[in-house]
Scaffold this motif. Structure first.
Motif, PDB file in Angstrom:
ATOM      1  N   LEU B 246       0.838  -1.211   0.000  1.00  0.00           N
ATOM      2  CA  LEU B 246       0.000   0.000   0.000  1.00  0.00           C
ATOM      3  C   LEU B 246       0.866   1.251   0.000  1.00  0.00           C
ATOM      4  O   LEU B 246       0.643   2.192  -0.775  1.00  0.00           O
ATOM      5  CB  LEU B 246      -0.923  -0.009   1.230  1.00  0.00           C
ATOM      6  CG  LEU B 246      -1.809   1.216   1.411  1.00  0.00           C
ATOM      7  CD1 LEU B 246      -2.763   1.388   0.227  1.00  0.00           C
ATOM      8  CD2 LEU B 246      -2.614   1.103   2.712  1.00  0.00           C
ATOM      9  N   MET B 249       2.465   1.990  -3.340  1.00  0.00           N
ATOM     10  CA  MET B 249       1.515   2.601  -4.290  1.00  0.00           C
ATOM     11  C   MET B 249       1.287   4.069  -3.945  1.00  0.00           C
ATOM     12  O   MET B 249       1.223   4.921  -4.831  1.00  0.00           O
ATOM     13  CB  MET B 249       0.193   1.838  -4.280  1.00  0.00           C
ATOM     14  CG  MET B 249       0.328   0.445  -4.867  1.00  0.00           C
ATOM     15  SD  MET B 249      -1.266  -0.384  -5.134  1.00  0.00           S
ATOM     16  CE  MET B 249      -1.525  -1.149  -3.553  1.00  0.00           C
ATOM     17  N   ARG B 250       1.179   4.358  -2.658  1.00  0.00           N
ATOM     18  CA  ARG B 250       1.003   5.761  -2.251  1.00  0.00           C
ATOM     19  C   ARG B 250       2.182   6.623  -2.673  1.00  0.00           C
ATOM     20  O   ARG B 250       2.029   7.820  -2.912  1.00  0.00           O
ATOM     21  CB  ARG B 250       0.835   5.838  -0.727  1.00  0.00           C
ATOM     22  CG  ARG B 250      -0.528   5.396  -0.252  1.00  0.00           C
ATOM     23  CD  ARG B 250      -0.596   5.418   1.265  1.00  0.00           C
ATOM     24  NE  ARG B 250      -1.957   5.183   1.731  1.00  0.00           N
ATOM     25  CZ  ARG B 250      -2.278   4.771   2.954  1.00  0.00           C
ATOM     26  NH1 ARG B 250      -1.307   4.535   3.843  1.00  0.00           N
ATOM     27  NH2 ARG B 250      -3.519   4.578   3.285  1.00  0.00           N
ATOM     28  N   GLY B 252       3.737   6.255  -5.365  1.00  0.00           N
ATOM     29  CA  GLY B 252       3.828   6.277  -6.828  1.00  0.00           C
ATOM     30  C   GLY B 252       4.644   5.139  -7.404  1.00  0.00           C
ATOM     31  O   GLY B 252       5.098   5.203  -8.543  1.00  0.00           O
TER      32      GLY B 252
END
Lengths: 598, 598
Positions: B246, B249-250, B252
Motif C-alpha cells: 500500500l 503505491m502511495r 507512486g
C-alpha cells in the motif's frame, strides 16, 4: 526527453535525493503538516510532509529528519497539497496573450504544466511562429510542453493561410526536445480515408515515440471513431455528449473533458464519469481555449476542477483528472503529475475541497505564486518584426466590396450558418432573404447577416461570402483576425459601410477584434502579434475585451464570448457549414457549397 | 521502441487499420459475440466484436461491416475476452526451461508478454548469456521484453560469480531494441548510500528513457523506501506485507504483488487492495519465479488471477492488474494491455470469471493456443558450447572437503540460517552444536545441517561454510547449481560422504539439482544450459522435478518447492543471514559474519 521542463535531470540529482530522503543531507525545502491529495491511490493522507531538493521531491511522509539549519521549512498548517495541475490541451493564442503573459496569468491558479498546440500562430507564421512561442514560454517556470501543429492548413484546399506543414516538417520538428507529441489531428476524414499524407503526419509522431493527440468532433462512436483511434490517436477533447466521452474511454482514448471560455461541455460530458460506475483513469479535464476575462474572473484549471466538483465529480477524482491522468496520457507520469519521490516538485496548496482556492504554487521546488499573484518576474521578451506585421490583405476594402449580387429578383434562399452559443458545432439553415437592386442584403429581423472572410497572408485578394445567424446584432458590424484556423480577416455586419470600417480598422492596427456602428469604432482589441495576440498583461487585455464586450452589447450581440463563437465560423473541420476565404464549405461532405439554394 | 515485439509497426499499417474499421477493406479476422473485459473503464461489455488486421486491432464494437469473403470469423459464443496477460517481472531461468520452452508452456495459459530479467544466466555467462535468451525467445510469439540485469554480481565483494556488469555496459546495452528497462535494482543500500556506480546504473536507464524496476525487500516504508524510490525506481515486487504494498503505491511505485512457486505473497499483500478503498491502478500481479511443476499443474498468470479472485479481488480489477496496469508501468499501454483500436491483437478467451480457464490465446492476430495446447511450432534452437559447459570448480571435492574444524571442545554455538518456507526472507539463529574429533557436525535432531557453497565459474577453489535449519532432512544430502545469484555450487547434507557425492554428481552432469542418500543418487534434474536450465519441455522437466521431489521427501524434506527456498541461501541482498562462496554474510549490516558466535 524531459530535459527542457525540469530544473535538473533525475540522473543528475538522484544521489542527492536519495541522500536527503535517508537523512544524510538536509533538504533544501520541507513542507510540513499538509493534507496530501494522493492521486496515485485516490486518498487524502493527513499530516504529510514533503522534502524537496534540486527541484524534485525526495521524500513524502515524515520529513523531520530531512530538516537542517538551512532548510526552508514551509508550514502548510493543515492545508491540502496536490500535484501542480496540467492542462492536457490548450491553445495559448486563444487567451490573446503572449506565452509569457499567459504563464503569468495561469500559474497563480495552480497550473504548472500545459500541453499546448500553437496551431494558430503556425497558420499565420509557420514554424517561425512556433519558435516565438517556445522562446517566450522558456522565460517562465511554466512547463510548456509542445504538441506540434498537425493540420496547417486545417482543411487543405478549402482555405488560404500563411503556412503549410508537411509530414517531412513533422519528422524534422519531432527532434526538438520541447516537442512531446502531435497537436490535435483535426483531419479525421484524412485518417478515415487512409490519406497518405495524413497518416504520414501521425506516423512520424509514432516513429518518434511521441503522443498523437486528437480531435474527433462528430457525435459518432462506431466505425468512424474506431477508424480514427486505430491510427494511434490517443486523446480527444471534442466530446460534447457524455456517451461520446464514455465510448472514447472504452476504446482506450483519453477523453479530455473541456470547459473553455466559450464551450461549456462539462455539464454534459462529466456525466460520463458521474453517471457510470467506471474507472476514470482515462478522463482528463482541459480548457482548450480560454479568454483573458475568464482567466482573470474565474481562473484556469482551478475553475474547471470547481466546475467538475459542482457537477458531482468527487474532488479527489477531479484532481486526478488534471494531474496523474493527464501525465499518464503523455507518458510523463515518471516526471510530473503526482507528489511522490523523484518527481518534479510542482505542488499546489489548496484551502479546502469545497472552494478549491489555490493559495500557493510551487514549481521545481520554488514558490512562484501566492494568493493569486506571481512571486517572481520573468525576463523581458522581444518579438521579431515579421511577427508584429502580418496584415497582408490584397485588395482595397470599401463598402462596395460587400455587395452580394444575385440573378434572382425579389427573394433568394441562401445557405446560412447558424451558430450555437457555447458550443463548437453549428447548423446549416436555408433562409429566404430580400433582393434589393440586384443584391442580397442582411436581414436584421431574421438575424441573418452578411459575412466575409478576406485572405490576409499573401495579398491574394481572395475572399469568401456567406451569411450567419445567431449573433443578434441590430446595427453596425464586427470583425476579427482571430478566425480559425487560417486566421484570415472575418467581417460580419448589418451594412456595407460599417463592414468596411471594421475591416480597415483591423488592417490598420495589425489585427485584432473590433465592433463598429454608424461609422464609429465602438471597441477594438488590438492583437498585433500575428494578428492573434497582444504582449500586454492579462489584466489589461481583460479590460480591453470587456470594453469590446460592451461595444458588442451596444450593437445588440447578447451571447457569451461572442468572439470565440465568431472565430469558429471559418473552421471547416467542424460541422455543419463554414465560411472560409474560398467560400462556403459543407463540412459533412467536404465540398464547397453554393451560397444560393436552388 | 516496440519494433521487436509486434508483427507490424503501427505507422506501417495505420492506413490499413483505419480502412478496415471504416469498412473500406475487409478485416483479416473478426471475433464475434464476445463479452469484453474492458480494462480501460473496468466494465464488462456484452456482444462485442473485434476486427483485426496486420496483427493489430482495427475496431471494437459491431464489426459486421468489416467481414469480407476471406475474413476469418471466430465466434466467441459469448465467451469472455481480455487483453493478453503480461507478467511484469519474471526470471525465465527459475522455470529451468529455455526461453523457447518457457514460452511454449506459458502462452497456452494466456500469457502473451513478459518483462524478464535474465540475471541468473547473466551471473554465469554475462551478456553472452543474455543474448542466448534473446535469440531463443525471438523464435516464439511471446513478447519477451528484456530488463537488463542491474546487479551482477548481486552484492559486489561478497561473492564470486561469472561476470560483472558495469554502468558502461548498461549504457551500451540500453541501445538494444529488446531492452525496455533495467532489471530489479537489488542493491538498495547502494541507492540509499548514494553509491556512484549504483546511481550510474539507474541513471543510464533514465537517460535512455527506459524503466528502472526495483527490489525493496525489507519491511520499511519511511526514509529508506523514499530514498530508494527517489532514484526513479518505478516498481517493486518484494512486498510481503499489505502495508508495504500500500505504501509503495502511495509513493507512486507500482506494487507488483507476487505469487510464485515458492513465495506465496498474495494472501497477505492482496489485502492492500481488498481492505483499502483505493485506486488500484498501481497494483500489478506477477510471478517472479515459477517452477515447471507449477506451470504444468496450476498455470501461470491465469493461476495468479484465480488466486487474486480467491483472495477477494474483483475479477475485472484482477485482470487490470495483469494487463493495463502493467502496460502503464512500462509506458507501453499504447501498444499492449487493452483490447482497443491500434493495439497489438493479443487476446485471450476465458470460459468464465469463476474458473478463469483460458480457452484460446491470440497473439498479433494469430490464434496460437487452444485448450491448453500450442497450435504452432517454433524453429529449433541450438546453444553454443560455452553455455552448455559451465561447471568450473577449482578443487577436487571429497568427503574430507566437508570437515568443519573448530578450536572449541564439546560444544560450539554457530550462526545458522533458518529458512521460512514459501517466503524469501530468513532468520539468523544461534544454535549450539556438538563438536566431534575437533569438527562441527550436522545435527539432525535440531535440524541443523552443514552447508557449503563452492565457486564454479573460474576455478578459484573458494568455498564458504555455514549451517542451515528448516529443511528437516534426516539422511543424505542435496545439492544445486541454482543458487542465487552467483549460481555457485550449493551443497547441504547430513554427512560428508553424501555431500561429496551430491557435489560431484552435479559437476559431472553440467549442473542441476540432486538428492543423494547412502552413496546413491535418488534423484537428479540435469540443467546443462548454464547450470540453470534444460532445453527439454516443461512436461519432461516437471516429471524430473517430481522425481526429485520424491527423492527429497525420501530423505525427509517436507517443505513446498524446497529447491527454490534452498536456492536463496546464498542471496546476500535478502535479510537476514546468507552464505556465499566467500562465507556467511550478515545482510542487515552487509558484513561478513563468523560461523562461530563468540
Amino acid at each position: 526527453m524531459f530535459n527542457k521542463f525540469c530544473k535538473k535531470q533525475l540522473w543528475e540529482c538522484s544521489k542527492d535525493l536519495s541522500a536527503v530522503a535517508i537523512g544524510k543531507t538536509p533538504a533544501e525545502t520541507v513542507i510540513k503538516n499538509a493534507k496530501l491529495i494522493n492521486v496515485c491511490t485516490k486518498e487524502i493522507i493527513e499530516n504529510t510532509d514533503v522534502a524537496i531538493h534540486s527541484g524534485r521531491i525526495a521524500l513524502v511522509g515524515d520529513a523531520s529528519h530531512c530538516i537542517g539549519d538551512n532548510t526552508n521549512v514551509i508550514d502548510a498548517n493543515g492545508m491540502y497539497i496536490a500535484p501542480g495541475m496540467l492542462d492536457g490541451h490548450i491553445h495559448i493564442e486563444s487567451s490573446m496573450l503572449s506565452a509569457r503573459e499567459y504563464a503569468r496569468s495561469v500559474i497563480p491558479h495552480g497550473t504548472t504544466g500545459i500541453y499546448y498546440d500553437p496551431h494558430e500562430i503556425c497558420n499565420v507564421l509557420g514554424f517561425k511562429g512556433v519558435e516565438i512561442m517556445i522562446k517566450d514560454a522558456e522565460k517562465t517556470p511554466l512547463k510548456a510542453m509542445l504538441t506540434l501543429p498537425s493540420c496547417v492548413p486545417a482543411v487543405p484546399g478549402f482555405e488560404d493561410n500563411g503556412a503549410t506543414i508537411t509530414s517531412e516538417d513533422i519528422r524534422e520538428q519531432m527532434k526538438l526536445s520541447e516537442v512531446v507529441g502531435l497537436g490535435e489531428m483535426m483531419n479525421f476524414p484524412g485518417i478515415q480515408l487512409s490519406n497518405d499524407e495524413t497518416h504520414a503526419i501521425t506516423g512520424e509522431t509514432l516513429k518518434a515515440d511521441k503522443i498523437v493527440t486528437g480531435h474527433y468532433s462528430i457525435p459518432e462512436t462506431a466505425s468512424g471513431l474506431n477508424s480514427y483511434i486505430a491510427a494511434g490517436i490517443r486523446c480527444c477533447h471534442e466530446s460534447t455528449r457524455a456517451e461520446d466521452a464514455l465510448e472514447k474511454m472504452r476504446l482506450g482514448m483519453y477523453a479530455m473533458l473541456r470547459e473553455g471560455s466559450a464551450w461549456h461541455d462539462l455539464k454534459e460530458v462529466s456525466k460520463a464519469v458521474t453517471q457510470n460506475e467506471i474507472d476514470s483513469r482515462y478522463a482528463v479535464l482541459i480548457s482548450d481555449d480560454t479568454h483573458p476575462h475568464t482567466l482573470i474572473e474565474n481562473g484556469h484549471l482551478d475553475h474547471i476542477v470547481r466546475r467538475a466538483i459542482e457537477e458531482g465529480v468527487d474532488p479527489v477524482t477531479a484532481v486526478q483528472m488534471v494531474t496523474i491522468n493527464c501525465a499518464q496520457c503523455f507518458h510523463m507520469d515518471n516526471e510530473i503529475g503526482s507528489i511522490t519521490p523523484s518527481k518534479c516538485a510542482d505542488i499546489i496548496f489548496i484551502d479546502n475541497l469545497e472552494n478549491f482556492n489555490i493559495k500557493k504554487v510551487m514549481i521545481d521546488g520554488e514558490m512562484v505564486a501566492e494568493n493569486g499573484k506571481m512571486l517572481c518576474t520573468f525576463p523581458e521578451s522581444t518579438y521579431p518584426e515579421y511577427s508584429m506585421n502580418t496584415m497582408h490583405v490584397g485588395e482595397k476594402i470599401t463598402a462596395d466590396t460587400f455587395k452580394i449580387k444575385t440573378d434572382k429578383k425579389d427573394k433568394v434562399t441562401v445557405r446560412a450558418i447558424e451558430i450555437i452559443p457555447a458550443r463548437v458545432g453549428d447548423y446549416e439553415r436555408h433562409i429566404t432573404l430580400d433582393v434589393k437592386n440586384g443584391c442580397i442584403e442582411s436581414d436584421i429581423k431574421q438575424d441573418v447577416l452578411k459575412t466575409f472572410v478576406f485572405e490576409r497572408h499573401n495579398n491574394t485578394g481572395k475572399h469568401g461570402v456567406g451569411f450567419v445567424k445567431g449573433f443578434n446584432i441590430k446595427c453596425g458590424a464586427m470583425a476579427s483576425t482571430v478566425a480559425h484556423d487560417a486566421h484570415n480577416l472575418l467581417v460580419i455586419g448589418t451594412n456595407d459601410q460599417d463592414m468596411a470600417l471594421a475591416a480597415n480598422t483591423l488592417i490598420e492596427c495589425g489585427g485584432g477584434m473590433c465592433a463598429v456602428c454608424d461609422g464609429k469604432v465602438l471597441g477594438c482589441v488590438e492583437l498585433p502579434l500575428a494578428g492573434l495576440m497582444n504582449t500586454k498583461s492579462a489584466e489589461e487585455m481583460s479590460q480591453k475585451v470587456e470594453n469590446l464586450d460592451k461595444a458588442w452589447k451596444k450593437i445588440g450581440c447578447d451571447i457569451v464570448s461572442p468572439f470565440m463563437t465568431m472565430a469558429l465560423i471559418p473552421l471547416a473541420c467542424l460541422p455543419e457549414l463554414r465560411l472560409t476565404n474560398r467560400g462556403l464549405v459543407d463540412c459533412t461532405t467536404f465540398n464547397f457549397a453554393d451560397l444560393e439554394v436552388e
